[in-house]
Design an enzyme around this catalytic site. Structure first.
Site, PDB file in Angstrom:
ATOM      1  N   GLU A 154      -5.642   5.542   6.647  1.00 43.16           N
ATOM      2  CA  GLU A 154      -5.754   4.748   7.872  1.00 43.16           C
ATOM      3  C   GLU A 154      -4.648   4.830   8.654  1.00 43.16           C
ATOM      4  O   GLU A 154      -5.024   5.000   9.852  1.00 43.16           O
ATOM      5  CB  GLU A 154      -5.974   3.231   7.178  1.00 43.16           C
ATOM      6  CG  GLU A 154      -6.323   2.474   8.311  1.00 43.16           C
ATOM      7  CD  GLU A 154      -6.721   0.924   7.657  1.00 43.16           C
ATOM      8  OE1 GLU A 154      -6.779  -0.052   8.681  1.00 43.16           O
ATOM      9  OE2 GLU A 154      -6.805   0.571   6.485  1.00 43.16           O
TER      10      GLU A 154
ATOM     11  N   PRO B 229      -2.690   4.851   3.454  1.00 41.84           N
ATOM     12  CA  PRO B 229      -1.989   5.824   3.997  1.00 41.84           C
ATOM     13  C   PRO B 229      -2.837   6.787   4.860  1.00 41.84           C
ATOM     14  O   PRO B 229      -2.581   7.190   6.193  1.00 41.84           O
ATOM     15  CB  PRO B 229      -1.414   7.030   3.048  1.00 41.84           C
ATOM     16  CG  PRO B 229      -1.085   5.741   1.897  1.00 41.84           C
ATOM     17  CD  PRO B 229      -2.239   4.901   2.002  1.00 41.84           C
TER      18      PRO B 229
END
Length: 412
Positions: free
Chosen positions: A275, A273
């Site tokens: 990233e 998430p």
């Protein structure tokens, strides 16, 4: 529209980032493009400025900011320079950092994090393989028990910073019978030697390191059996060194395991998430900057006796693009705030990633059209930005996979 998620400290940090990039990035973008890499000198200067360790505790040389909004500010300012710079720094400082900070032992942190923060140790993360992209559970790189360690065999591809990284976080299958639950993360100390070491540590950056008494943290002799392939010839983001990586009986010891054995897939899912949110932040900042430049171009460019922006179609189009960016920005800001509170769901992160990539590519395509023939010339920023943006629909999980994740949340 005014944004409300940032305070005075964030804006002061933004000004500092902008000043740094004005000195160490913007004047050299053509050199980066020609070299097809971000030079080590840039990383060392970024380390001195404290830009690489925002998530790293102060005891290991980081800033210990503890506030994702600082990450977002840095990503936005990098994206205004170009997408490649944002992706390279983002991989190191925003994507790899949580793996090292959250999962490593104290001994590992002492070994890697000071150099990580200073720019002496450049990092990459190796998930994607030639046989599959978004399906991380199906990866084929293996790590087989060998005494108290493992032998790693396999290959990775499309690895940003892959050609220049000193430390690479590698996902490998340790328990094939467990499928997704049988993946482990390893730290490969890639090292530098021969021509590769001369190319990357020579020149001014090498002299800077020597003059300042840089230790051997980032100059390992390398890992037997590990090799890098060619720098991949990409459609866009030429400045980012993207490479293939190969592992032939690479032996690693227990001190190179990151986190727990067979918990690698869970660790990746927990950190994806962030990233994807980082991609969303960068996507909108990148498109917004080029749109601002396009608005100015539309005011200055004349056709049929008036600025091209004065034609109703173009005026309406620009109105749509500005609105689209601001609406997307409002959602991304809410996701940043949610992540700061540790409340961002994987589904909302998927929404941020795919929608920002769609908006970015739509906006930049229109910006190219507004530039006319000049929009197709590589010497124009809009052309390079358009080309650089296309990959954002693919990486960090393709947009189709993002929609699949969102659909599952709906119960399908």
């Amino acid at each position: 529209m005014q944004r409300y998620i940032f305070g005075d400290d964030h804006e002061a940090f933004r000004a500092s980032c902008r000043e740094f990039l004005d000195r160490h990035a913007r004047p050299y973008v053509d050199e980066h493009l020609e070299a097809r890499a971000i030079p080590r000198e840039f990383w060392l200067e970024a380390g001195k400025q404290g830009l690489l360790g925002l998530e790293v505790p102060e005891e290991y040389g980081g800033a210990g900011a503890g506030d994702y909004r600082f990450n977002a500010v840095l990503a936005e300012e990098l994206s205004k320079v170009n997408a490649a710079l944002s992706s390279c720094v983002g991989i190191h400082a925003d994507i790899v950092a949580p793996y090292l900070v959250d999962l490593c032992t104290d001994e590992q942190k002492q070994r890697w994090l000071p150099g990580f923060c200073s720019g002496e140790i450049l990092t990459a993360i190796a998930m994607t393989e030639p046989s599959g992209g978004s399906d991380l559970a199906a990866l084929k790189t293996t790590a087989v028990r060998d005494g108290d360690g493992w032998l790693i065999n396999g290959s990775k591809t499309f690895i940003t910073n892959g050609y220049s990284a000193d430390l690479i976080v590698v996902a490998a299958r340790t328990s094939p019978e467990k499928k997704a639950k049988g993946i482990t993360l390893f730290a490969i100390e890639a090292g530098m030697s021969g021509e590769e070491g001369s190319e990357r540590s020579g020149g001014r950056e090498g002299r800077v390191a020597a003059a300042e008494g840089a230790d051997d943290r980032a100059r390992w002799t390398g890992t037997n059996g590990f090799s890098r392939g060619r720098k991949l010839d990409k459609v866009g983001q030429t400045e980012s060194d993207t490479a293939e990586l190969f592992f032939e009986d690479v032996r690693v010891g227990p001190e190179q395991v990151i986190g727990e054995v067979d918990r690698g897939f869970v660790s990746m899912m927990e950190r994806l998430p962030q990233e994807r949110l980082g991609a969303g932040v960068s996507n909108i900042a990148h498109a917004a900057q080029i749109l601002r430049e396009t608005v100015e171009y539309a005011k200055e460019r004349k056709a049929f006796g008036q600025s091209i922006g004065a034609f109703q179609h173009n005026k309406f189009l620009l109105a749509e693009l500005v609105t689209k960016i601001e609406v997307a920005q409002a959602f991304i800001d809410q996701c940043v705030e949610a992540h700061r509170r540790r409340e961002l769901s994987a589904t909302d992160a998927a929404k941020a990633k795919w929608w920002s990539a769609e908006v970015q590519n739509d906006v930049l395509d229109s910006c190219v059209q507004l530039h006319g023939g000049y929009g197709f010339m590589n010497e124009y920023r809009v052309a390079r930005a358009w080309r650089d943006a296309r990959v954002t629909k693919i990486w960090a999980g393709s947009n189709e996979i993002m929609k699949e994740l969102i659909g599952r949340e709906l119960g399908f």
